[in-house]
Design an enzyme around this catalytic site. Structure first.
Site, mmCIF file in Angstrom:
data_model
loop_
_atom_site.group_PDB
_atom_site.id
_atom_site.type_symbol
_atom_site.label_atom_id
_atom_site.label_comp_id
_atom_site.label_asym_id
_atom_site.label_seq_id
_atom_site.Cartn_x
_atom_site.Cartn_y
_atom_site.Cartn_z
ATOM 1 N N HIS A 5 -5.219 -11.762 -0.726
ATOM 2 C CA HIS A 5 -6.579 -11.395 -1.156
ATOM 3 C C HIS A 5 -7.178 -12.404 -2.139
ATOM 4 O O HIS A 5 -8.205 -12.134 -2.743
ATOM 5 C CB HIS A 5 -6.591 -9.992 -1.772
ATOM 6 C CG HIS A 5 -6.528 -8.907 -0.736
ATOM 7 N ND1 HIS A 5 -7.547 -8.654 0.152
ATOM 8 C CD2 HIS A 5 -5.533 -8.022 -0.426
ATOM 9 C CE1 HIS A 5 -7.198 -7.655 0.965
ATOM 10 N NE2 HIS A 5 -5.971 -7.269 0.627
ATOM 11 N N LYS A 22 0.830 -1.215 0.000
ATOM 12 C CA LYS A 22 0.000 0.000 0.000
ATOM 13 C C LYS A 22 0.861 1.260 0.000
ATOM 14 O O LYS A 22 0.373 2.352 -0.274
ATOM 15 C CB LYS A 22 -0.942 -0.009 1.216
ATOM 16 C CG LYS A 22 -2.102 -0.970 1.037
ATOM 17 C CD LYS A 22 -3.111 -0.822 2.145
ATOM 18 C CE LYS A 22 -4.300 -1.756 1.891
ATOM 19 N NZ LYS A 22 -5.165 -1.825 3.081
HETATM 20 FE FE LIG Z 1 -4.381 -6.309 1.904
#
Ligand SMILES: [Fe+2]
Length: 401
Positions: A319, A269
């Site tokens: 994910h 991220k």
């Molecule tokens: Fe994640």
């Protein structure tokens, strides 16, 4: 006859022997002695190889040192053996490990570096054979006086990995009053060398470990500084993943890898623009597509670092969904690496229970029900069950959340 070995007396009576027969008998006796010596050497070699083998397999330096001292006593046939290390600040030697009578009392005693046999070896690096300590002018009798131990003979060798003296290995009181000899000293020096290499290795390993831990902490704080909503998320996912891995009976090595992968799972991220990462409202489809890149970004950031190979799957595939509808590769069922299936359960639970700008976190009891409903669709049922079995009451989880 050697300490720890059976005494064998063979008495042969011959009469009227010819010269050549005497020669043959002498030869047999000589061969017997040589055989006995070879056998003793063999035992020592096997013990030394065992130390080497164990030390190369063990990360626990204290275990290695304690084991080495036990073997020293056994091979040399002594009453005691010990490792003394230098305290550079106070210029003293302290007992790191001691295996002998009165060891509880001796362990407390510190020896000034300018005193005694150990001090001499620690100062000069010179190994010593002292078969009668009363004749050694520098003998430090304080240790005996304070502990009640009676030292008769001492063998000492320096521990000096990479040429720096860091301590001394000692063997004390050869049993049955026999003397220490050069062969004993060579053995003690070898064991001292093995211990020295191990101490240095362990220090380097610790330093490297601290360095990686600090780098990882910095990476996590860099991410959390940008995205305050993920504050604490990485740590909680690490704790949950660790609980699951333990409940599944994985090995200590696998548990460590899962913990590391879990704390770093969202590191990608860092590569997501601020306006998307920190957006207080719900994301648009396009923005969500960009967020979905974080597992691969994280994988790319860490894939070139040697030693992290086993944790990459957890980052890249956390994910993925059990039913194959996840991202980035749409892997299905057990094709998803276990490390990622574990992190997915931990991540899902924490995502449900933590507050987001656009919604409040779910109560733990409700989130647990949701997790159960995700069995087979989003999450691996076996991992969910392992997670549920890892605590008895939701209150246990509330402490972490
Ligand atoms: Fe994640």
């Amino acid at each position: 006859y050697r300490a720890g070995h059976k005494k064998v007396v063979i008495r042969l009576v011959f009469e009227n022997l010819e010269d050549d027969e005497i020669d043959i008998i002498n030869e047999i006796i000589n061969n017997f002695h040589t055989f006995q010596e070879l056998k003793d050497n063999n035992v020592i070699l096997v013990e030394l190889i065992n130390i080497l083998k164990e030390t190369s397999e063990s990360e626990n330096i204290n275990y290695v040192i304690e084991k080495s001292i036990k073997i020293t006593k056994k091979i040399l046939g002594t009453q005691g053996a010990s490792i003394l290390l230098k305290d550079e600040k106070s210029n003293e030697l302290y007992f790191k490990v001691i295996d002998s009578e009165k060891s509880d009392k001796i362990k407390e005693i510190r020896i000034p570096i300018d005193k005694g046999i150990a001090g001499y070896t620690a100062r000069t690096g010179i190994p010593l054979i002292v078969n009668d300590v009363s004749k050694f002018p520098e003998f430090y009798s304080n240790v005996d006086e304070k502990s009640g131990f009676i030292t008769r003979s001492v063998l000492s060798a320096p521990i000096k990995p990479l040429g720096k003296i860091i301590g001394v290995i000692e063997a004390v009181n050869k049993i049955k009053g026999t003397n220490f000899n050069n062969r004993d000293l060579e053995i003690l020096k070898t064991i001292g060398d093995i211990i020295g290499i191990n101490i240095i290795n362990s220090l380097l390993y610790q330093r490297l470990n601290n360095l990686s831990t600090n780098i990882i902490k910095s990476l996590i704080s860099a991410l959390e500084a940008r995205d305050e909503y993920t504050k604490g998320h990485s740590l909680r996912v690490q704790i949950f993943s660790s609980k699951i891995a333990r409940a599944m009976g994985l090995t200590p090595k696998e548990i460590k890898e899962i913990e590391l992968s879990a704390i770093l799972h969202d590191i990608g991220k860092i590569g997501i623009p601020d306006n998307i990462l920190r957006k207080p409202d719900k994301l648009t489809n396009e923005e969500f597509e960009i967020i979905k890149k974080h597992p691969v970004i994280g994988y790319n950031i860490l894939s070139s670092i040697e030693g992290l190979e086993n944790i990459l799957d957890g980052i890249k595939y956390h994910h993925e969904r059990f039913d194959g509808k996840g991202y980035p590769d749409g892997l299905k069922g057990k094709d998803i690496p276990l490390i990622a299936r574990i992190i997915a359960v931990a991540d899902t639970l924490d995502a449900m229970t933590s507050d987001r700008p656009y919604r409040k976190g779910l109560p733990i009891e409700y989130a647990l029900e949701e997790i159960k409903k995700c069995k087979n669709s989003q999450l691996d049922p076996e991992v969910v069950d392992a997670f549920l079995s890892s605590f008895t009451k939701p209150e246990e989880l509330k402490i972490i959340l």
